[in-house]
Design a protein around this motif. Structure first.
Motif, PDB file in Angstrom:
ATOM      1  N   PRO A  20      27.505   1.825  32.779  1.00 53.88           N
ATOM      2  CA  PRO A  20      27.247   2.883  33.762  1.00 53.88           C
ATOM      3  C   PRO A  20      26.890   4.186  33.041  1.00 53.88           C
ATOM      4  O   PRO A  20      27.587   4.577  32.094  1.00 53.88           O
ATOM      5  N   ASP A  68      26.777   0.343  40.611  1.00 51.68           N
ATOM      6  CA  ASP A  68      27.734   0.694  39.553  1.00 51.68           C
ATOM      7  C   ASP A  68      29.161   0.854  40.084  1.00 51.68           C
ATOM      8  O   ASP A  68      30.117   0.346  39.510  1.00 51.68           O
ATOM      9  N   GLY A 125      23.859  -2.596  38.578  1.00 50.32           N
ATOM     10  CA  GLY A 125      23.231  -1.294  38.799  1.00 50.32           C
ATOM     11  C   GLY A 125      21.942  -1.428  39.576  1.00 50.32           C
ATOM     12  O   GLY A 125      21.895  -2.035  40.639  1.00 50.32           O
TER      13      GLY A 125
END
Ligand SMILES: NC(=O)c1ccc[n+]([C@@H]2O[C@H](COP(=O)([O-])OP(=O)(O)OC[C@H]3O[C@@H](n4cnc5c(N)ncnc54)[C@H](OP(=O)(O)O)[C@@H]3O)[C@@H](O)[C@H]2O)c1
Length: 375
Positions: A306, A284, A221
Motif C-alpha cells: 500500500p 487496499d 489495489g
C-alpha cells in the motif's frame, strides 16, 4: 603503490577508456556487450540468485571470475571456476595477497563482515562494488534519490543479522565499505525487488505463475498502482559495466518511476501465458482489514505494498543516475517470458514448495470476503 600494482590498476581502467570512447568492443545493449580487456574479478557470493547472472555475464564478456563462498549454496553450478572456499564471518586469510581488478560484494549483510572483507581486499582490489538495497533508505514517505537519508538502528554493535534491521544493516555495510575504499574505487548499488530466472524468493514469480493457471484471480489495489522492480540480468549487466568502465558512486537500480503498474503487470502476465483471467481488484483498505480479521494468517503480497504513510513512495525511487551511467531496463514482458521459461524447467518438488504469496484456498477466501463486503 608498487609499479606492478599501478600497472594492474591501469589495465583495469582500459576497459573504461574503451567504453567511454564508444569503441565497438563495448557496444551498448545487453547481448552485444563484450570487453576488449579481460579483467580479474572476485565475487563474494556468486552462487545465490543474482551472483550466477553476474558470473555468466562477466564470463560472456571474456573476464576471469573467481568465487569466494562457503561451498554450501549451489556448489556444483560453476565446476570450471576457481572457488576460494571460506566464510566471510571468519578468517579471510584464504584470500591471500592476490590482486583483483574488481571485487563484487554480493553477500554482505553484516557491517563487520563487510568491514573485514573490504579492509582485507583494499590493498589488492582496484574497485569494490557493494550490492546494497533500496531498503537502506530511512523512509519512503518522500521520493528517494541516492542522497536521501539512510536507515539507522539503535544497536550499533549488533552481532546477529535480523530482517527487521535489514535496511539499517545494509546502510552500515555501505558505510563500512566507504571507510575502506576511496570514493573513486567504490560503487554502491541499491536494487529494489530483483526478479527474473533463478529467483528463489518466488515473490514477483507468483504473479505470472498464478496468472498462467487462469480463472478468477485476486489482484491487490488497483490497476494504476505503481511498482518498481529490476530484472536480474539488467542488474548483472550494469555490475559488469561498472567493473569495465570503473563506474564509481552510488546508484539505485530500479525500473523508472511511473513506468510500470500492477495493471500493466497483469496485461504482460496474460500476454505471456495466454491465460484467460478474470481479475478481481481488491482495494487496499480491505486487504489491510482482511489481514487483521484473519486472525494473523493474513495475506502477504510481495512486490505490491500500500502506498501510504512511511511507504507512500516505495515505488518512486529515482533510477535516473543509474540510467545516465548506462543501466538499461529491458521490457518487463521479457522478464516475465524468461521467468516462465525458467519456471517450467524446475523440478515438481520445487514448484510444489514455492514460496508463494498465497495458496488457492486463501485466494478464494479473500475474494469471497471482498464480494461479501461489497454486496
Ligand atoms: N533479492 C532481492 O530482491 C534483493 C533486493 C535488493 C538487494 N538484494 C541484495 O542482493 C544480494 C543477494 O544476492 P543473492 O540472492 O544472489 O545471494 P545470497 O543468497 O544472499 O547469497 C548467497 C551467496 O553468498 C554466499 N555466502 C553466503 N553467506 C556466506 C558467508 N558467510 N561467507 C561466504 N559466502 C557466503 C553463498 O554461498 P555459500 O552458501 O556457499 O557460502 C552464495 O554464493 C544481497 O546482497 C541482497 O542484500 C537482493
Amino acid at each position: 603503490m608498487s609499479n606492478s600494482r599501478r600497472e594492474f590498476l591501469k589495465a583495469g581502467m582500459l576497459g573504461g577508456v574503451a567504453a567511454a570512447a564508444g569503441l565497438p568492443s563495448l557496444s551498448i545493449a545487453g547481448d552485444s556487450r563484450k570487453s576488449s580487456k579481460p579483467l580479474d574479478i572476485l565475487i563474494l557470493g556468486g552462487t545465490g540468485f543474482i551472483g550466477p547472472h553476474m558470473v555468466r555475464e562477466a564470463l560472456r564478456r571474456g573476464h576471469s571470475v573467481t568465487l569466494f563462498n562457503r561451498g554450501r549454496t549451489n556448489n556444483t553450478l560453476f565446476p570450471d571456476l576457481e572457488t576460494i572456499k571460506g566464510d566471510r564471518a571468519g578468517d579471510l586469510e584464504v584470500l591471500g595477497n592476490r590482486e583483483w581488478h574488481a571485487v563484487v560484494d554480493n553477500s554482505g549483510y553484516m557491517p563487520q563482515y563487510v568491514q573485514n572483507s573490504a579492509s582485507k581486499l583494499a590493498p589488492y582490489a582496484g574497485h569494490y562494488i557493494f550490492i546494497s538495497s533500496i531498503s537502506a533508505y530511512a523512509s519512503f514517505s518522500l521520493p528517494n534519490n541516492e542522497d536521501s537519508p539512510l536507515a539507522t538502528m539503535a544497536d550499533e554493535d549488533a552481532q546477529e543479522f535480523s530482517w527487521e534491521f535489514y535496511g539499517a544493516l545494509k546502510a552500515r555495510c555501505e558505510r563500512a565499505a566507504t571507510e575502506e575504499f576511496d570514493a573513486d574505487l567504490l560503487t554502491i548499488l541499491r536494487p529494489t525487488f530483483i526478479c527474473g530466472p533463478g529467483d528463489h524468493t518466488d515473490r514477483f514469480t507468483y504473479w505470472p505463475v498464478r496468472t498462467s493457471k487462469g480463472g478468477e484471480m485476486f489482484w491487490p489495489g488497483s490497476p494504476q498502482h505503481e511498482i518498481q522492480i529490476i530484472d536480474v540480468r539488467d542488474l548483472a549487466n550494469f555490475v559488469v559495466d561498472c567493473v569495465e568502465q570503473r563506474i564509481s558512486g552510488t546508484y539505485n537500480t530500479v525500473t523508472p518511476v511511473e513506468s510500470y503498474t500492477m495493471g500493466r503487470m497483469l496485461e504482460d502476465c496474460q500476454a505471456v501465458t495466454a491465460a484467460d483471467i478474470d481479475p478481481v481488484w481488491v482495494d487496499d483498505a480491505f486487504i489491510e482489514s482482511f489481514k487483521s480479521a484473519d486472525g494473523g494468517k493474513g495475506v502477504s503480497l510481495p512486490i505490491w505494498h500500500p502506498l501510504t504513510g512511511d511507504a507512500a513512495h516505495v515505488s518512486s525511487v529515482s533510477g535516473e543516475r543509474a540510467v545516465a551511467a548506462g543501466l538499461r531496463n529491458r521490457p518487463i514482458r521479457e522478464t516475465i517470458r524468461d521467468l516462465m521459461t525458467w519456471w517450467d524447467t524446475l523440478p515438481e518438488e520445487r514448484i510444489a514448495n514455492a514460496r508463494f504469496a498465497m495458496d488457492s484456498e486463501q485466494e478464494t477466501e479473500i475474494i469471497a470476503a471482498w464480494k461479501d463486503a461489497k454486496a
